[in-house]
Design a protein around this motif. Structure first.
Motif, short mmCIF file in Angstrom:
data_model
loop_
_atom_site.label_atom_id
_atom_site.label_comp_id
_atom_site.label_asym_id
_atom_site.label_seq_id
_atom_site.Cartn_x
_atom_site.Cartn_y
_atom_site.Cartn_z
N ALA A 163 31.00 63.58 11.27
CA ALA A 163 32.08 62.72 10.77
C ALA A 163 32.58 63.20 9.41
CB ALA A 163 31.60 61.28 10.68
N LEU A 164 31.67 63.72 8.58
CA LEU A 164 32.08 64.28 7.28
C LEU A 164 33.10 65.40 7.49
CD1 LEU A 164 28.66 64.47 5.36
CD2 LEU A 164 30.63 63.06 4.73
N VAL A 165 32.85 66.22 8.51
CA VAL A 165 33.77 67.32 8.81
C VAL A 165 35.11 66.79 9.32
CG1 VAL A 165 34.16 69.34 10.27
CG2 VAL A 165 31.87 68.89 9.38
N SER A 166 35.05 65.93 10.33
CA SER A 166 36.26 65.44 10.97
C SER A 166 37.14 64.64 10.01
CB SER A 166 35.89 64.57 12.18
OG SER A 166 37.03 64.01 12.77
N CYS A 167 36.55 63.74 9.26
CA CYS A 167 37.34 62.90 8.33
C CYS A 167 37.93 63.72 7.20
CB CYS A 167 36.47 61.78 7.77
SG CYS A 167 36.02 60.52 9.00
N ALA A 168 37.14 64.64 6.65
CA ALA A 168 37.66 65.49 5.57
C ALA A 168 38.81 66.35 6.08
CB ALA A 168 36.55 66.36 5.01
N LEU A 169 38.69 66.84 7.30
CA LEU A 169 39.76 67.66 7.88
C LEU A 169 41.02 66.83 8.13
CD1 LEU A 169 40.62 70.43 8.81
CD2 LEU A 169 39.51 70.01 11.01
N SER A 170 40.85 65.58 8.55
CA SER A 170 42.01 64.69 8.72
C SER A 170 42.71 64.46 7.38
CB SER A 170 41.55 63.34 9.29
OG SER A 170 41.16 63.47 10.63
N PHE A 171 41.93 64.22 6.34
CA PHE A 171 42.51 64.04 5.01
C PHE A 171 43.27 65.30 4.58
CE2 PHE A 171 39.77 60.32 4.22
CZ PHE A 171 40.64 59.53 3.49
N PHE A 172 42.66 66.46 4.79
CA PHE A 172 43.29 67.71 4.37
C PHE A 172 44.61 67.94 5.11
CE2 PHE A 172 44.10 72.26 4.86
CZ PHE A 172 44.08 72.66 3.53
N LEU A 173 44.63 67.67 6.41
CA LEU A 173 45.81 67.95 7.22
C LEU A 173 46.94 66.96 7.00
CD1 LEU A 173 44.16 69.01 10.61
CD2 LEU A 173 45.61 70.45 9.15
N SER A 210 41.42 72.18 -1.55
CA SER A 210 40.77 71.00 -0.96
C SER A 210 40.10 71.30 0.37
CB SER A 210 41.80 69.87 -0.77
OG SER A 210 42.33 69.47 -2.00
N ILE A 211 40.40 72.45 0.96
CA ILE A 211 39.73 72.82 2.21
C ILE A 211 38.24 72.99 2.00
CG2 ILE A 211 39.98 75.33 1.97
CD1 ILE A 211 40.36 73.22 5.19
N LEU A 212 37.81 73.19 0.76
CA LEU A 212 36.38 73.28 0.46
C LEU A 212 35.65 71.98 0.80
CD1 LEU A 212 36.47 75.11 -3.01
CD2 LEU A 212 36.03 76.11 -0.76
N LEU A 213 36.36 70.87 0.75
CA LEU A 213 35.76 69.57 1.07
C LEU A 213 35.47 69.44 2.56
CD1 LEU A 213 38.17 67.70 -1.26
CD2 LEU A 213 35.69 67.47 -1.45
N VAL A 214 36.13 70.27 3.36
CA VAL A 214 35.83 70.33 4.80
C VAL A 214 34.76 71.39 5.04
CG1 VAL A 214 36.82 70.46 7.10
CG2 VAL A 214 38.30 69.85 5.16
N SER A 215 34.87 72.49 4.32
CA SER A 215 34.01 73.64 4.57
C SER A 215 32.53 73.36 4.31
CB SER A 215 34.46 74.82 3.71
OG SER A 215 35.79 75.17 4.02
N ILE A 216 32.22 72.63 3.24
CA ILE A 216 30.81 72.39 2.92
C ILE A 216 30.13 71.53 4.00
CG2 ILE A 216 29.19 71.49 1.22
CD1 ILE A 216 30.70 74.19 0.55
N PHE A 241 40.72 72.87 15.46
CA PHE A 241 39.37 72.50 15.04
C PHE A 241 39.20 70.98 14.96
CE2 PHE A 241 38.96 76.89 13.22
CZ PHE A 241 37.79 77.24 13.89
N LEU A 242 40.24 70.28 14.52
CA LEU A 242 40.17 68.82 14.44
C LEU A 242 39.96 68.22 15.83
CD1 LEU A 242 40.41 66.26 12.66
CD2 LEU A 242 42.86 66.28 13.15
N VAL A 243 40.71 68.73 16.79
CA VAL A 243 40.54 68.28 18.18
C VAL A 243 39.12 68.57 18.66
CG1 VAL A 243 41.27 68.62 20.57
CG2 VAL A 243 42.98 68.53 18.74
N TYR A 244 38.64 69.78 18.38
CA TYR A 244 37.30 70.18 18.80
C TYR A 244 36.23 69.26 18.22
CZ TYR A 244 32.87 72.69 18.55
OH TYR A 244 31.53 73.01 18.60
N PHE A 245 36.27 69.04 16.90
CA PHE A 245 35.23 68.21 16.26
C PHE A 245 35.28 66.77 16.76
CE2 PHE A 245 35.33 71.57 12.87
CZ PHE A 245 34.01 71.98 13.03
N ASN A 246 36.47 66.26 17.00
CA ASN A 246 36.57 64.89 17.53
C ASN A 246 36.03 64.79 18.95
OD1 ASN A 246 38.00 62.70 15.81
ND2 ASN A 246 39.11 64.57 15.31
N VAL A 247 36.26 65.82 19.76
CA VAL A 247 35.70 65.84 21.12
C VAL A 247 34.18 65.84 21.06
CG1 VAL A 247 35.40 67.28 23.18
CG2 VAL A 247 37.69 66.90 22.24
#
Length: 507
Positions: free
Chosen positions: A328-338, A347-353, A485-491
């Motif tokens: 969820a940390l990955v998916s939510c951070a990626l939603s925020f970034f996009l 800010s992509i670093l907030l998804v990457s970590i 990637f967002l679709v993938y992580f949500n799946v």
């Protein structure tokens, strides 16, 4: 003893790479009048040391907010003050009020680089080591491999030790929060995340997973018994943590409001520069900034961001599990970034970590994402003269991941955590049988495209009428990757049966 020896070698290698990158150029080097982030950090030291706290965030004759005015939360300001205190002992000219503006010298560069190096060594690197040692059902080799890959992630190294920032502090504090929660030390986890949020407001990208995971745990314990007690304790911890951080600014409401205005500058617009999110990519076709008012842009970005992360947050609240929390940390951070408002390329670093935290579970997809995230910052890195560092660290990272995890052999639906999803499509999608081959081909195509565009960005002059051709191409291509990637992580999250088993253990 063997694992400690291997981990020591890993850390020494990571530190060597960091220091080598730091020998290169930095943001705004020799580029007056505004210079870059290096000067911004130096200027904050100048301001926090020479001015009283009540003036740090206000525009005065001694603090021109148009010249790198402080726009991060209090903990960043306190950190700047500590660095300034040490700088004063070494050379007062480095932080002299007004006269130090744009100060550049080799001794000063060495000092500034050392402050980042020490912050990384004290906060981020220990968190990575402890996290990797805490991985359950994982061999020593895999733990060391995970640590090596995480510590050699080029994006963070290039931005902190090349471009020049202190992202490792806030990201390290957030990682400590994840660690504490993994041991069920919920109050310490809450406090650590509050400190991360009070160091950089962009940690809001991670706030909903922390909130939903802890709220879900309270629900499972029962809101009329232990759950209510835990919820009360967590709320108290959050209030106390914020109160301690903000205490010097609580003298009057105007102080608090001014700090908040600096932290969330709505008037800056939907995005800056060529960031790899949906709004910048759409602006190639539709000039959103010109046809929609700033207030409408804010509402639109909020609505799209909220809708994109809602399924993940609901799943995490209903079925809280540590595994689900990390995804969820990955998916939510990626939603925020996009989709969110006022996004920077860094800010992509907030998804990457968070992606680094699951590299041992899905090494192929994690490696792919981390390569794309570094590539998405290419225009910024080229502007800072970090092409060589970018090329070497990226290739080294890919090589280490490929050797450590044999990523090209981990492309089956099961390896990519897509087996539950593939079973639900059985009989409807026949190409799932050739899925591993398709994924490997897409990866090679992606890496080739990123390599070619990197070379063209560095060596080829764009057409005169299209000066932003290459930066925009990088942004759009990266954005398309991130959407997939967002679709993938949500799946993975929504079809994950392991979450249900972990959730039953919690309850």
């Amino acid at each position: 003893m063997e694992k400690w020896s291997l981990m020591t070698i890993t850390v020494l290698l990571a530190l060597t790479v960091r220091w080598t990158v730091s020998l290169g150029s930095y943001s705004g080097a020799g580029k007056p009048p505004m210079y870059g982030d290096y000067e911004a950090q130096r200027h904050w030291q100048e301001v926090t040391y020479n001015l009283p706290i009540r003036q740090w965030y206000f525009n005065t004759s001694d603090n021109n907010l148009l010249y790198w005015g402080l726009d991060y939360p209090p903990l960043t300001a306190y950190h700047s003050f500590v660095c300034a205190y040490i700088a004063k002992l070494i050379n007062p000219d480095w932080i002299a009020l007004h006269t130090s503006r744009g100060y550049e010298s080799q001794p000063h560069k060495l000092f500034m680089r050392t402050t980042v190096f020490v912050a990384d060594l004290l906060v981020y690197i220990p968190a990575v080591i402890v996290y990797c040692f805490s991985l359950k059902e994982t061999s020593t080799k895999k733990k060391v491999s995970s640590a090596l890959c995480i510590l050699l992630y080029p994006g963070l190294i290039l931005i902190d030790h090349g471009h020049f920032q202190y992202n490792s502090v806030s990201l390290g504090l957030a990682l400590w929060g994840v660690l504490y929660l993994s041991y069920d030390w919920d109050l310490l986890g809450s406090a650590a995340f509050c400190l991360a949020l009070n160091y950089k407001q962009m940690e809001l990208y991670h706030s909903l997973p922390f909130f939903c995971y802890l709220l879900g745990k309270c629900f499972k314990k029962g809101l009329k018994g232990k759950g209510l007690v835990l919820l009360t304790k967590i709320a108290g911890t959050v209030v106390v943590s914020f109160a301690v951080c903000w205490l010097p600014f609580c003298t009057d409401m105007e102080q608090i409001m001014q700090v908040l205005r600096r932290l969330f500058p709505i008037d800056r617009g939907l995005f800056e520069d060529k960031v790899a999110n949906i709004w910048c990519s759409l602006s190639v076709l539709i000039k959103i900034k010109n046809i929609v008012s700033p207030q409408t842009q804010l509402k639109l970005s909020f609505a799209v961001t909220f809708l994109s992360l809602l399924p993940t947050c609901i799943k995490l609240t209903v079925q809280p599990s540590l595994r689900g929390f990390k995804f969820a940390l990955v998916s939510c951070a990626l939603s925020f970034f996009l989709f969110s408002f006022q996004v920077h390329e860094k800010s992509i670093l907030l998804v990457s970590i968070p992606v680094c935290l699951i590299i041992n579970e899905i090494p192929f997809m994690a490696t792919w994402f981390l390569l794309v995230s570094t590539f998405s910052m290419l225009p910024l890195l080229l502007k800072d003269g970090l092409l060589l560092a970018y090329a070497v660290t990226t290739l080294a990272f890919l090589s280490v991941c490929a050797a450590s995890f044999s990523i090209f052999e981990k492309t089956s639906a099961e390896d990519l955590q897509l087996k539950p999803f593939s079973l639900s499509l059985k009989g409807y999608v026949s190409w799932f049988k050739s899925f591993p081959k398709i994924v490997r081909c897409l990866f090679l195509l992606s890496v080739t495209l990123m390599g070619v565009l990197s070379l063209m960005s560095a060596a080829v002059h764009p057409p005169q009428r299209l000066p932003d051709l290459f930066p925009l191409s990088v942004s759009v291509i990266s954005c398309l990757h991130f959407l997939l990637f967002l679709v993938y992580f949500n799946v993975v999250i929504l079809w994950d049966s392991k979450n249900s088993r972990s959730q039953r253990k919690i309850s």
